[in-house]
Enzyme design. Sequence first.
Site, short mmCIF file in Angstrom:
data_model
loop_
_atom_site.label_atom_id
_atom_site.label_comp_id
_atom_site.label_asym_id
_atom_site.label_seq_id
_atom_site.Cartn_x
_atom_site.Cartn_y
_atom_site.Cartn_z
CD GLU A 88 2.97 -6.51 -0.79
OE1 GLU A 88 2.60 -7.66 -2.17
OE2 GLU A 88 3.28 -7.16 0.31
CG HIS A 106 0.69 -2.33 1.15
ND1 HIS A 106 0.22 -2.39 2.00
CD2 HIS A 106 1.78 -3.14 0.36
CE1 HIS A 106 0.75 -3.91 1.95
NE2 HIS A 106 1.97 -4.05 1.70
CG HIS A 108 3.97 -4.05 6.21
ND1 HIS A 108 5.39 -3.91 6.53
CD2 HIS A 108 3.17 -4.99 5.00
CE1 HIS A 108 5.48 -4.78 5.00
NE2 HIS A 108 4.12 -4.66 4.14
CE1 TYR A 127 -18.59 8.50 12.88
CE2 TYR A 127 -18.88 8.79 15.51
CZ TYR A 127 -18.86 9.56 14.33
OH TYR A 127 -18.51 11.10 14.77
CG HIS A 168 1.14 -8.34 4.24
ND1 HIS A 168 1.00 -8.69 2.85
CD2 HIS A 168 1.70 -6.93 3.84
CE1 HIS A 168 1.61 -8.40 2.27
NE2 HIS A 168 2.11 -7.06 2.78
CE1 TYR A 223 -18.58 15.47 8.33
CE2 TYR A 223 -17.31 15.48 6.99
CZ TYR A 223 -17.48 15.91 7.76
OH TYR A 223 -16.39 16.05 8.92
#
Length: 227
Positions: A88, A106, A108, A127, A168, A223
């Site tokens: 990837e 990344h 799955h 939110y 994916h 925040y």
Amino acid sequence: MTGERQDQRGRKVRPEEVDAWESLVATARRTVSDGLVVGTSGNVSVRVGDTVLVTPSGVPYDRLTAEDVTGVDLEGGQVLGTLVPTSELPMHLAVYRATDAGAVVHTHAVHATAVSTLVSELPLIHYMAAALGGPVRVAPYATYGTHELAENMLRALTDRTACLLRNHGTITYGTTLDQAYDRTAQLEWMCRLWLTASSVPGLSPTLLSRGQVAEVGERLRGYGQRG
């Protein structure tokens, strides 16, 4: 782990790369222990200067050691290690070339992947979508490891730090590995929340408006602790 050592390719692994690799391996292992990937199905990368350290293809994370450091330049040319980088890699490099990302995760993840098969955008169930830049889009499906998938992903990431990949999984980025990972976990949680609320017979979950989420985005700018 500190110090400088020689890589198998002859290029010295810099101290900051040694430390970054250690953090990368720890994060990759966390994706497994937290149930976000199975086996080696996800991948993690971190940028150190013009070098991208990335998990290698097909190697279980619990087997990775300091000697397995794998790095490429921003064009994908391997500069560290002999293990083949993740398949990837085009997605990771596309993120680094298009954003100020310091790390990419990344996965799955089950609930997020399920949602990617149902909608073109994660409904505004909570939110905290604002923490990812707004409504999370689903990138159209393309074969893994292709430039087409990377291009689809970049479009879905416009003004966002996370997106779903149809049939994916997920991809997120941040300035640090911790931030990228936290965004992945947040996205999976929101997907699980929407699926859970949507499964109640005869009822539909209340959703927020884009304006409400945008308002939270403004509040999130201030925040946390100041100092």
